[in-house]
Design a protein around this motif. Structure first.
Motif, PDB file in Angstrom:
ATOM      1  N   ILE A 117      -1.897  -3.716  10.218  1.00  0.00           N
ATOM      2  CA  ILE A 117      -1.523  -2.969   9.336  1.00  0.00           C
ATOM      3  C   ILE A 117      -1.406  -3.533   8.078  1.00  0.00           C
ATOM      4  O   ILE A 117      -1.879  -3.223   6.943  1.00  0.00           O
ATOM      5  CB  ILE A 117      -0.030  -2.582   9.661  1.00  0.00           C
ATOM      6  N   GLY A 118      -1.065  -5.140   7.940  1.00  0.00           N
ATOM      7  CA  GLY A 118      -1.140  -5.839   6.818  1.00  0.00           C
ATOM      8  C   GLY A 118      -2.123  -5.785   6.365  1.00  0.00           C
ATOM      9  O   GLY A 118      -2.428  -6.128   4.919  1.00  0.00           O
ATOM     10  N   ARG A 119      -3.414  -5.590   6.940  1.00  0.00           N
ATOM     11  CA  ARG A 119      -4.920  -5.787   6.461  1.00  0.00           C
ATOM     12  C   ARG A 119      -5.157  -4.513   5.404  1.00  0.00           C
ATOM     13  O   ARG A 119      -6.185  -4.502   4.830  1.00  0.00           O
ATOM     14  CB  ARG A 119      -5.800  -5.815   7.495  1.00  0.00           C
ATOM     15  N   LEU A 120      -4.233  -3.511   5.515  1.00  0.00           N
ATOM     16  CA  LEU A 120      -4.564  -2.427   4.832  1.00  0.00           C
ATOM     17  C   LEU A 120      -4.463  -2.519   3.227  1.00  0.00           C
ATOM     18  O   LEU A 120      -5.276  -1.943   2.524  1.00  0.00           O
ATOM     19  CB  LEU A 120      -3.766  -1.138   5.351  1.00  0.00           C
ATOM     20  N   GLY A 121      -3.452  -3.305   3.031  1.00  0.00           N
ATOM     21  CA  GLY A 121      -3.532  -3.528   1.599  1.00  0.00           C
ATOM     22  C   GLY A 121      -2.474  -2.558   1.095  1.00  0.00           C
ATOM     23  O   GLY A 121      -2.027  -1.551   1.791  1.00  0.00           O
ATOM     24  N   GLU A 122      -2.388  -2.567  -0.443  1.00  0.00           N
ATOM     25  CA  GLU A 122      -1.714  -1.594  -1.109  1.00  0.00           C
ATOM     26  C   GLU A 122      -2.648  -0.214  -1.431  1.00  0.00           C
ATOM     27  O   GLU A 122      -3.853  -0.322  -1.433  1.00  0.00           O
ATOM     28  CB  GLU A 122      -1.250  -1.878  -2.554  1.00  0.00           C
ATOM     29  N   ILE A 123      -1.972   0.877  -1.016  1.00  0.00           N
ATOM     30  CA  ILE A 123      -2.576   2.027  -1.176  1.00  0.00           C
ATOM     31  C   ILE A 123      -1.774   3.199  -2.054  1.00  0.00           C
ATOM     32  O   ILE A 123      -0.569   3.182  -2.251  1.00  0.00           O
ATOM     33  CB  ILE A 123      -2.816   2.841   0.123  1.00  0.00           C
ATOM     34  N   TRP A 124      -2.428   4.136  -2.658  1.00  0.00           N
ATOM     35  CA  TRP A 124      -1.778   5.314  -3.187  1.00  0.00           C
ATOM     36  C   TRP A 124      -1.498   6.351  -2.280  1.00  0.00           C
ATOM     37  O   TRP A 124      -2.274   6.693  -1.758  1.00  0.00           O
ATOM     38  CB  TRP A 124      -2.523   5.589  -4.538  1.00  0.00           C
TER      39      TRP A 124
END
Length: 400
Positions: free
Chosen positions: A25-32
């Motif tokens: 999940i941490g690999r997703l990074g920031e998202i809007w």
């Protein structure tokens, strides 16, 4: 990230699974993320604020934490927001949440722009096409009504409908008509009423509100649910100036709940007056027809006598003429028959033996009655017949 190799004999600890999930999940990074605030817990004096973000078109939500400084004071439960966040998996509890670093409330202009884009999309699919509209039943057996509990809209629809048609039957579905849960509750109520074979008509009614309050009635999930419904649907949302997308997909869009009540059931008093007027008009036309027929019948016997008398005279003349023609024809045929008979008689007389005898000939027979045709037959006593009668004779041999 390499795949975990596990088996019943070689399982991995919970912590390993939790860590791997957290790393992934941490690999997703920031998202809007776009969503609607379903719950908001503002904690005075706390640096971190907590809220629940819900998908507007599905019953899915996520917990969100954010610094107090980035959460606008105007954001309340039901507000539409766009936030920048990083997915975070909490190892100790095994829960997923979002850690927001920026929260922006969606303005009215942007909301209206999104609604317009959605309207164009659904219109292109044909959901608002006039040919999809179904006619409402003239006298529905049971009316499904989706509205807020003990709301003014419910009273407007039920009271006005029963004032027009006493005894009108309703099946009520009281649900939230605004807020995060409104769409799901309205859709569930719609599907339940649509599956009821006794419900002939469904009304979705609400007594107006702000643009934000009416957003659930422009939700894509609700619009598609109404489009898929087999039962005719009436939209009675807001006032005359309100125009949610539900009005476009419904089979009938009423301007107000009171207007919906007037259009879903007939006015019994008006119908009775109409029936009385039709009965009076029918009675008047029937009496006028009877009067005309009476006038015609009054002169009918005399006309019949004149007609029969003229018919008898005409038939008598025709009969006399036919009789004369038959008599003339019979006379002609009899005369022709007499002439033919005379001709036959003349021919018979000319060909008969009597005519031959009258010319001087005689018939000679022997004693046994045989006709003498050769001199050698004339032997002994003979019988001679001439035109005047018969006499006896005898043959003799001149040589003697």
């Amino acid at each position: 990230m390499p795949r975990l190799e596990t088996s019943a004999d070689s399982p991995v600890p919970v912590r390993v699974v939790a860590v791997r999930i957290s790393e992934w999940i941490g690999r997703l990074g920031e998202i809007w993320v776009d969503g609607q605030v379903a719950q908001l817990n503002r904690r005075p004096g706390m640096a971190t604020q907590f809220l629940v973000l819900r998908d507007p078109d599905a019953n899915i939500s996520l917990s969100v934490t954010c610094p107090r400084a980035v959460l606008p004071e105007t954001v309340i439960e039901g507000s539409r927001v766009v936030l920048r966040a990083r997915p975070d998996f909490y190892l100790e509890r095994g829960t997923l949440s979002l850690r927001a670093t920026d929260v922006r409330q969606v303005g009215l202009g942007e909301l209206l722009a999104r609604l317009e884009a959605l309207r164009k999309l659904l219109a292109a699919e044909g959901l608002f096409a006039p040919e999809r509209k179904r006619s409402l039943p003239f006298l529905p057996r049971c009316i499904g009504l989706i509205t807020g509990r003990a709301s003014a809209a419910e009273r407007d629809v039920v009271d006005n409908a029963r004032r027009r048609l006493p005894g009108a039957q309703f099946r009520l579905a009281n649900v939230a008509m605004q807020g995060p849960s409104a769409v799901n509750e309205v859709v569930d109520a719609l599907r339940e009423l649509d599956a009821d074979p006794d419900v002939d008509l469904i009304v979705i009614a609400r007594g107006g509100g702000s643009v934000e309050d009416l957003l659930p009635f422009s939700n894509e999930s609700l619009i598609r649910a109404v489009s898929d419904a087999r039962t005719p649907v009436v939209s009675a949302i807001g006032h005359e100036s309100d125009r949610p997308l539900l009005d476009l997909v419904a089979d009938l869009a009423a301007s107000t709940p009171t207007d919906a009540a007037k259009r879903i059931v007939p006015d019994l008093a008006d119908e009775r007056r109409g029936i009385a007027e039709l009965r009076a008009r029918s009675r008047g036309r029937l009496h006028a027809r009877i009067e005309r027929e009476h006038e015609l019948m009054a002169g009918l016997p005399e006309r019949l006598r004149n007609t029969v008398r003229a018919r008898i005279v005409r038939e008598g003349e025709d009969t006399a003429q036919l009789r004369r023609r038959v008599r003339q024809r019979m006379t002609t045929l009899l005369q022709a028959g007499r002439d033919d008979l005379e001709h036959v008689r003349a021919r018979v007389r000319a060909l008969s033996p009597e005519a031959t005898l009258e010319r001087g000939y005689a018939v000679v027979r022997t004693a046994d009655g045989s006709v003498v045709r050769e001199p050698a037959q004339a032997v002994g006593a003979l019988r001679v017949r001439v035109a005047g009668g018969e006499f006896d004779a005898a043959a003799f041999d001149r040589a003697q």
